[in-house]
Design a protein around this motif. Structure first.
Motif, PDB file in Angstrom:
ATOM      1  N   HIS A  63       0.872  -1.173   0.000  1.00 21.34           N
ATOM      2  CA  HIS A  63       0.000   0.000   0.000  1.00 21.34           C
ATOM      3  C   HIS A  63       0.911   1.226   0.000  1.00 21.34           C
ATOM      4  CE1 HIS A  63      -3.675  -2.323   1.270  1.00 21.34           C
ATOM      5  NE2 HIS A  63      -2.740  -3.113   1.764  1.00 21.34           N
ATOM      6  N   PHE A  64       1.191   1.751  -1.178  1.00 17.81           N
ATOM      7  CA  PHE A  64       2.104   2.892  -1.269  1.00 17.81           C
ATOM      8  C   PHE A  64       1.381   4.236  -1.138  1.00 17.81           C
ATOM      9  CE2 PHE A  64       5.824   0.569  -3.611  1.00 17.81           C
ATOM     10  CZ  PHE A  64       6.230   0.054  -2.397  1.00 17.81           C
ATOM     11  N   ARG A  65       0.043   4.217  -0.963  1.00 15.49           N
ATOM     12  CA  ARG A  65      -0.743   5.356  -0.481  1.00 15.49           C
ATOM     13  C   ARG A  65      -0.965   6.480  -1.487  1.00 15.49           C
ATOM     14  NH1 ARG A  65      -3.003   2.506   3.409  1.00 15.49           N
ATOM     15  NH2 ARG A  65      -1.726   2.149   5.271  1.00 15.49           N
ATOM     16  N   GLU A  66      -0.645   6.244  -2.751  1.00 16.18           N
ATOM     17  CA  GLU A  66      -0.829   7.294  -3.747  1.00 16.18           C
ATOM     18  C   GLU A  66      -1.826   6.837  -4.801  1.00 16.18           C
ATOM     19  OE1 GLU A  66       1.949  10.386  -6.361  1.00 16.18           O
ATOM     20  OE2 GLU A  66       2.868   8.676  -5.365  1.00 16.18           O
ATOM     21  N   HIS A  71       0.608  11.894   2.588  1.00 12.25           N
ATOM     22  CA  HIS A  71       1.256  12.410   3.804  1.00 12.25           C
ATOM     23  C   HIS A  71       2.013  11.293   4.526  1.00 12.25           C
ATOM     24  CE1 HIS A  71      -2.587  10.807   5.202  1.00 12.25           C
ATOM     25  NE2 HIS A  71      -2.078  10.708   6.415  1.00 12.25           N
ATOM     26  N   LYS A  72       1.645  10.030   4.258  1.00 12.63           N
ATOM     27  CA  LYS A  72       2.312   8.928   4.966  1.00 12.63           C
ATOM     28  C   LYS A  72       3.091   7.990   4.056  1.00 12.63           C
ATOM     29  CE  LYS A  72      -2.304   6.863   5.540  1.00 12.63           C
ATOM     30  NZ  LYS A  72      -3.229   6.491   6.634  1.00 12.63           N
ATOM     31  N   GLY A  73       2.913   8.106   2.765  1.00 13.81           N
ATOM     32  CA  GLY A  73       3.635   7.254   1.831  1.00 13.81           C
ATOM     33  C   GLY A  73       3.279   7.637   0.408  1.00 13.81           C
ATOM     34  N   ASP A  74       4.163   7.312  -0.530  1.00 14.54           N
ATOM     35  CA  ASP A  74       3.854   7.532  -1.942  1.00 14.54           C
ATOM     36  C   ASP A  74       4.681   6.552  -2.779  1.00 14.54           C
ATOM     37  OD1 ASP A  74       6.468   8.755  -2.492  1.00 14.54           O
ATOM     38  OD2 ASP A  74       5.694  10.571  -1.555  1.00 14.54           O
ATOM     39  N   ASN A  95      -6.939   0.764  -2.233  1.00 12.26           N
ATOM     40  CA  ASN A  95      -7.638   1.559  -1.208  1.00 12.26           C
ATOM     41  C   ASN A  95      -6.901   2.865  -0.929  1.00 12.26           C
ATOM     42  OD1 ASN A  95      -5.661  -0.209  -0.157  1.00 12.26           O
ATOM     43  ND2 ASN A  95      -6.502  -0.060   1.902  1.00 12.26           N
ATOM     44  N   VAL A  96      -6.944   3.738  -1.953  1.00 13.59           N
ATOM     45  CA  VAL A  96      -6.371   5.078  -1.891  1.00 13.59           C
ATOM     46  C   VAL A  96      -7.527   6.072  -2.082  1.00 13.59           C
ATOM     47  CG1 VAL A  96      -4.031   4.466  -2.578  1.00 13.59           C
ATOM     48  CG2 VAL A  96      -5.757   4.796  -4.344  1.00 13.59           C
ATOM     49  N   LYS A  97      -7.203   7.355  -2.292  1.00 14.57           N
ATOM     50  CA  LYS A  97      -8.254   8.356  -2.492  1.00 14.57           C
ATOM     51  C   LYS A  97      -8.025   9.091  -3.799  1.00 14.57           C
ATOM     52  CE  LYS A  97      -9.355   9.247   2.364  1.00 14.57           C
ATOM     53  NZ  LYS A  97      -9.455  10.276   3.415  1.00 14.57           N
ATOM     54  N   PRO A  98      -8.916   8.963  -4.781  1.00 18.62           N
ATOM     55  CA  PRO A  98     -10.098   8.091  -4.780  1.00 18.62           C
ATOM     56  C   PRO A  98      -9.691   6.626  -4.957  1.00 18.62           C
ATOM     57  CG  PRO A  98      -9.850   9.129  -6.921  1.00 18.62           C
ATOM     58  CD  PRO A  98      -8.784   9.719  -6.044  1.00 18.62           C
ATOM     59  N   LYS A 109      -2.857   5.783 -12.072  1.00 18.08           N
ATOM     60  CA  LYS A 109      -1.826   5.285 -11.164  1.00 18.08           C
ATOM     61  C   LYS A 109      -0.624   4.743 -11.936  1.00 18.08           C
ATOM     62  CE  LYS A 109      -2.718   3.093  -7.240  1.00 18.08           C
ATOM     63  NZ  LYS A 109      -3.284   2.155  -6.235  1.00 18.08           N
ATOM     64  N   GLN A 110      -0.877   4.079 -13.046  1.00 13.45           N
ATOM     65  CA  GLN A 110       0.213   3.570 -13.875  1.00 13.45           C
ATOM     66  C   GLN A 110       1.098   4.723 -14.366  1.00 13.45           C
ATOM     67  OE1 GLN A 110      -2.090   1.463 -16.779  1.00 13.45           O
ATOM     68  NE2 GLN A 110      -2.223  -0.418 -15.565  1.00 13.45           N
ATOM     69  N   GLN A 111       0.483   5.843 -14.688  1.00 12.22           N
ATOM     70  CA  GLN A 111       1.244   6.997 -15.161  1.00 12.22           C
ATOM     71  C   GLN A 111       2.075   7.601 -14.033  1.00 12.22           C
ATOM     72  OE1 GLN A 111       1.626   7.961 -18.287  1.00 12.22           O
ATOM     73  NE2 GLN A 111       3.059   9.577 -17.650  1.00 12.22           N
ATOM     74  N   ILE A 112       1.509   7.683 -12.831  1.00 13.70           N
ATOM     75  CA  ILE A 112       2.275   8.172 -11.669  1.00 13.70           C
ATOM     76  C   ILE A 112       3.508   7.301 -11.459  1.00 13.70           C
ATOM     77  CG2 ILE A 112       2.239   8.482  -9.161  1.00 13.70           C
ATOM     78  CD1 ILE A 112      -0.784   9.099  -9.432  1.00 13.70           C
ATOM     79  N   ALA A 113       3.319   5.976 -11.557  1.00 14.98           N
ATOM     80  CA  ALA A 113       4.434   5.050 -11.349  1.00 14.98           C
ATOM     81  C   ALA A 113       5.467   5.160 -12.467  1.00 14.98           C
ATOM     82  CB  ALA A 113       3.917   3.623 -11.250  1.00 14.98           C
TER      83      ALA A 113
END
Length: 443
Positions: A63-66, A71-74, A95-98, A109-113
């Motif tokens: 759970h990398f939180r992004e 604030h706690k992980g990315d 289970n992130v937001k959204p 998310k794939q693009q962020i990574a």
């Protein structure tokens, strides 16, 4: 670019031998038992004498939180910590937001990574009670699995409707991974302990509230649905000896129901609540020493398939306070291989089995293409470790959350170097921030 890893002890596919490993660009070109006769001048030589060379670890649950909880992980921070722990690929939870419950959000998310991940990456699509159309449209070539929270979640990611579960198990085109805890059982137990302790429930009550009945009730339902619909089911973070009987037996490539165990369930038992309190509060809860031993034995006789982390960072203030307000989960991805090697040092598991369950098995069960093994032509994802005693301290943590349940514990082995797609991403404490991982693909 060509790199020669020279003189290391290679552990791969059940064998341990001294040898050299030649890398050309992003792939393994040659594995040489013994030594290469001559080394051309255009090859960069890395001396691995006295060190161990294994495939990079594939962590099937982090759970990398992004986005939304950074604030706690990315992804950048989590993947850097992964690299320092010999983890070269991760599969991240929705289970992130959204919540990642549409294919559009999955692509975001794939693009962020792609822009930030230091190691290779994949993401689960989250199931809800009503997103079956999104599940059916998922790309099996780029998505590791469908994640169902069959308990222990909030909002529309809690799927406890039998009708919704039947649809998902019947129609999912890819592997289903489940978090199995029965919410009614948890709620009933929590009320009993509130009556006894009020808001001051001690942390040692956690495995009594989220007890073995809570786990088995849910995981047995998942197994029943998988067998009914002939689905591929992977039960995450098993914590009790009873649940082991739900898994298929035989060669893992032929199993339809497989299981994962997390490092913290192998390292700690319920006595840890008395010394570490909420810091060892995970869902599912850490259970008894008997359960810990049963999980280890199941790894050793191949009933249990994968070792992972469920890396789930929270800030210290989110873990503090009363039991009912304290967050569940903790950071582990930087230390998972180190912990398992310590269990090897204690004689509880073999080195070959660690490599099998942390590297080979995730590749086999999730059908990861060209990774998880040291094979000629495969991607050069490699971890190198050595016998070098060290102690986990705040100053050597790479976690944004800034703490570890392993702080002040000493370990026998440390990861010295990690290569991702033939590039050195971690080298004796230093991260190469220019390296980016690739999106995992699946056959």
């Amino acid at each position: 670019m060509r790199i020669l890893l020279q003189g290391g002890t290679i552990i791969n596919e059940g064998r341990t031998f001294k040898g050299d490993l030649l890398i050309h660009n992003d792939r393994i070109e040659k594995i040489i038992e013994g030594e290469l006769d001559s080394v051309p001048g255009d090859i960069k030589v890395i001396d691995a004498t006295g060190k161990y060379v294994i495939p990079g670890v594939i962590d099937d649950q982090v759970h990398f939180r992004e986005p939304g909880l950074t604030h706690k992980g990315d992804i950048r921070e989590g993947s850097r910590a992964a690299a320092a722990g010999g983890v070269t690929s991760f599969m991240d939870m929705p289970n992130v937001k959204p919540p990642t419950v549409t294919n559009e959000l999955l692509r975001e998310k794939q693009q962020i990574a792609k822009e930030n991940a230091a190691v290779n990456y994949s993401f689960y699509l989250g199931a809800t009670v009503d997103n079956i159309d999104e599940i059916k449209k998922v790309d099996p070539h780029t998505t590791c699995g469908i994640k169902i929270f069959m308990g222990s979640s909030t909002g529309n990611m809690l799927v406890d409707s039998r009708e919704a579960l039947e649809k998902i198990f019947a129609e999912s085109p890819i592997l289903i991974a489940t978090h199995c805890e029965d919410s009614p059982t948890i709620d009933r137990n929590l009320e009993l302990y509130k009556q006894q302790y009020g808001e001051g429930i001690p942390p040692f009550c956690h495995p009594l509230i989220r007890n073995r009945e809570c786990c088995y009730t849910s995981s047995s339902l998942a197994a029943e649905l998988a067998r009914k619909h002939n689905s591929r089911l992977h039960i995450l973070h098993l914590s009790t000896k009873e649940e082991l009987e739900l898994l298929d037996q035989g060669p893992r490539t032929q199993k339809h129901i497989t299981g994962e165990v997390c490092v913290h369930h192998l390292w700690f038992n319920d006595q840890a609540y008395h010394t570490k309190g909420n810091l060892v509060k995970w869902n599912p809860a850490i259970k008894t020493e008997e359960d810990r031993q049963a999980l280890l034995q199941a790894l050793n006789d191949n009933r249990l398939d994968i070792i992972a982390t469920d890396h789930a960072p929270h800030l210290p203030e989110e873990k503090a306070g009363v039991y009912t307000k304290s967050a569940s989960g903790g950071p582990m991805v930087q230390h998972s291989l180190t912990v398992m090697l310590e269990l090897m040092e204690k004689g509880q598991i073999t080195l070959e089995n660690i490599v099998d369950k942390m590297c080979h098995a995730p590749a086999d069960i999730f059908h990861v293409e060209e990774r998880g093994y040291l094979r000629e032509g495969y991607k050069a994802d490699i971890a190198i470790f050595e016998k070098h005693p060290w102690t986990v301290k705040k100053e050597n943590l790479l976690y944004k959350c800034g703490w570890s349940p392993l702080e002040d514990m000493s370990f026998t082995y440390r990861v010295s170097m990690t290569l991702v797609n033939g590039q050195i991403v971690y080298d004796h404490g230093k991260i190469n921030d220019d390296v980016r991982g690739e999106m995992l693909t699946f056959y």
